[in-house]
Design a protein around this motif. Structure first.
Motif, short mmCIF file in Angstrom:
data_model
loop_
_atom_site.label_atom_id
_atom_site.label_comp_id
_atom_site.label_asym_id
_atom_site.label_seq_id
_atom_site.Cartn_x
_atom_site.Cartn_y
_atom_site.Cartn_z
N ILE A 261 46.65 45.76 27.42
CA ILE A 261 45.45 45.16 26.83
C ILE A 261 44.64 46.26 26.11
CG2 ILE A 261 43.31 43.91 27.32
CD1 ILE A 261 44.69 42.80 29.83
N PRO A 262 44.27 46.06 24.88
CA PRO A 262 43.57 47.12 24.11
C PRO A 262 42.24 47.53 24.71
CG PRO A 262 44.41 45.42 22.64
CD PRO A 262 44.57 44.90 24.01
N SER A 263 41.52 46.59 25.31
CA SER A 263 40.21 46.90 25.87
C SER A 263 40.38 47.55 27.24
CB SER A 263 39.38 45.63 26.00
OG SER A 263 38.20 45.89 26.75
N LEU A 264 39.80 48.76 27.42
CA LEU A 264 39.93 49.47 28.68
C LEU A 264 39.26 48.71 29.82
CD1 LEU A 264 40.76 51.96 30.31
CD2 LEU A 264 38.57 53.02 29.67
N HIS A 265 38.07 48.18 29.58
CA HIS A 265 37.35 47.47 30.64
C HIS A 265 38.12 46.22 31.09
CE1 HIS A 265 33.91 50.09 30.42
NE2 HIS A 265 33.81 49.90 29.10
N MET A 266 38.65 45.49 30.12
CA MET A 266 39.42 44.30 30.47
C MET A 266 40.71 44.69 31.19
SD MET A 266 39.68 41.07 30.61
CE MET A 266 38.30 40.59 29.54
N ALA A 267 41.36 45.76 30.73
CA ALA A 267 42.60 46.22 31.38
C ALA A 267 42.35 46.63 32.82
CB ALA A 267 43.19 47.39 30.59
N LEU A 268 41.23 47.35 33.05
CA LEU A 268 40.89 47.77 34.40
C LEU A 268 40.62 46.57 35.31
CD1 LEU A 268 38.58 50.84 33.67
CD2 LEU A 268 40.83 50.90 34.77
N LEU A 269 39.91 45.58 34.77
CA LEU A 269 39.58 44.39 35.55
C LEU A 269 40.85 43.64 35.97
CD1 LEU A 269 37.50 42.46 36.73
CD2 LEU A 269 37.41 41.31 34.49
N VAL A 270 41.76 43.45 35.00
CA VAL A 270 43.01 42.74 35.31
C VAL A 270 43.85 43.56 36.29
CG1 VAL A 270 45.16 41.83 34.36
CG2 VAL A 270 43.02 41.53 33.11
N ALA A 271 43.88 44.88 36.10
CA ALA A 271 44.66 45.75 36.99
C ALA A 271 44.12 45.69 38.42
CB ALA A 271 44.64 47.18 36.48
N PHE A 272 42.78 45.67 38.57
CA PHE A 272 42.18 45.53 39.90
C PHE A 272 42.66 44.25 40.58
CE2 PHE A 272 38.27 48.07 38.34
CZ PHE A 272 38.91 49.27 38.65
N CYS A 273 42.68 43.16 39.82
CA CYS A 273 43.11 41.87 40.38
C CYS A 273 44.58 41.91 40.80
CB CYS A 273 42.89 40.76 39.35
SG CYS A 273 41.15 40.45 38.96
N VAL A 274 45.41 42.54 39.96
CA VAL A 274 46.83 42.64 40.28
C VAL A 274 47.03 43.48 41.54
CG1 VAL A 274 49.06 43.54 39.50
CG2 VAL A 274 47.58 42.32 37.90
N VAL A 275 46.31 44.58 41.65
CA VAL A 275 46.41 45.43 42.83
C VAL A 275 46.01 44.64 44.08
CG1 VAL A 275 45.42 47.42 44.02
CG2 VAL A 275 46.08 47.60 41.62
N ALA A 276 44.97 43.84 43.99
CA ALA A 276 44.54 43.04 45.14
C ALA A 276 45.64 42.06 45.56
CB ALA A 276 43.27 42.28 44.79
N VAL A 277 46.30 41.44 44.58
CA VAL A 277 47.39 40.52 44.89
C VAL A 277 48.55 41.27 45.53
CG1 VAL A 277 49.12 38.98 43.88
CG2 VAL A 277 46.75 38.88 43.09
#
Length: 318
Positions: A261-277
């Motif tokens: 994802i080009p946006s760093l903030h959006m990428a970090l948010l999605v990555a956090f969610c994936v890590v939680a899963v």
């Protein structure tokens, strides 16, 4: 290859003789595969092979009476409609339930074959024998239940099922869990360090992909070379290595992909969610298969993940 309807009565009997011989050998092969770990089930299949041999002798006696000594070689794979079975020695190590299912399918197919052959036979003695063998296959199914009850009482069956579950856990669940934990946790630090230090999602993706694939290869080789499974019962080292390597790569690549994802903030948010899963999945597997309490499994995994994540953030922000 010919249709079953095109076979003469001589060819039908030849096919039946070959089929009974093949089934008997399959049962003996299965018994040999089970002898060490499931001796009770092995004896059941030896008894069933003996019954198949009795059927073959009845067919041979009738064939000799009707058509002489020469029997043409006609096999199941030469006739349309039969299931093609791999030789038992070519199959990966089957579970006890897989083998029981194989036997049920063999008996059902043989019964259908004899009923169809009997309905087409014009010779009275051939028709009678084929009909009798069809009924014998029905009795054989009941006999299999009797043999199972004799050789596999509830206590023995439970012991064999527990052994099979333990083997599955040692050969697949445990190495897969080790890989998933290593891939999910160990790659957190380099990925998030790259993200916070560069501010570019693509850089984090490159680091994460390299870390995931490298960890998968390393863990796969480490697991494959750890032991050959002969004493520990952990199965084929190559299979364990592949399972561990794939799950390690999967665990790391899951929270790497969001950095496309080009946006760093959006990428970090999605990555956090994936890590939680991912961490929740690891906790569930530990609870389900490793007899770890849900709270303890969650706390252990969450603590490890938090420490590694914090390490990556501190290094990246510094």
């Amino acid at each position: 290859m010919r249709d079953f309807s095109q076979l003469s009565e001589r060819e039908v009997l030849a096919l039946a003789i070959g089929a009974e011989e093949e089934d008997g050998r399959i049962y003996n092969d299965v018994a040999e595969r089970l002898r060490e770990e499931y001796p009770a089930s092995a004896q059941m299949f030896i008894d069933m092979a003996a019954e198949e041999n009795e059927h073959r002798h009845k067919l041979l006696d009738l064939y000799r009476e009707k058509f002489g000594e020469h029997i043409p070689l006609i096999r199941r794979q030469d006739v349309r409609g039969f299931l093609t079975r791999k030789p038992v020695w070519q199959l990966p190590k089957p579970s006890i339930d897989d083998i029981r299912s194989l036997v049920e399918s063999m008996e059902a197919e043989t019964q259908r074959f004899y009923r169809l052959a009997a309905s087409r036979a014009t010779d009275v003695s051939i028709r009678k024998l084929l009909g009798d063998l069809a009924e014998a296959e029905v009795e054989h199914e009941h006999r299999a239940d009797e043999l199972s009850a004799k050789n596999l009482p509830d206590k023995t069956r439970r012991a064999e099922d527990i052994h099979a579950e333990r083997a599955f856990m040692l050969q697949y669940i445990q190495p897969g869990l080790v890989g998933l934990m290593d891939g999910s946790v160990s790659t957190l630090a380099p990925i998030f360090a790259a993200a916070f230090s560069t501010g570019h999602p693509h850089a984090a993706f490159i680091v994460g992909a390299a870390a995931s694939l490298g960890a998968g290869i390393s863990m796969g080789f480490a697991e494959a070379l750890s032991d050959d499974g002969s004493l520990t019962g952990r199965g084929t080292p190559y299979i364990r290595g592949v399972v561990t390597g794939l799950m390690t790569t999967l665990g790391g690549i899951g929270h790497t992909l969001p950095f496309l994802i080009p946006s760093l903030h959006m990428a970090l948010l999605v990555a956090f969610c994936v890590v939680a899963v991912e961490l929740a999945l690891i906790s569930w597997i530990r609870w389900k298969f490793m007899d770890t309490s849900p709270i303890r499994a969650t706390l252990q995994v969450a603590l490890g993940g938090a420490l590694v994540f914090a390490t990556g953030v501190l290094i990246g922000a510094g």
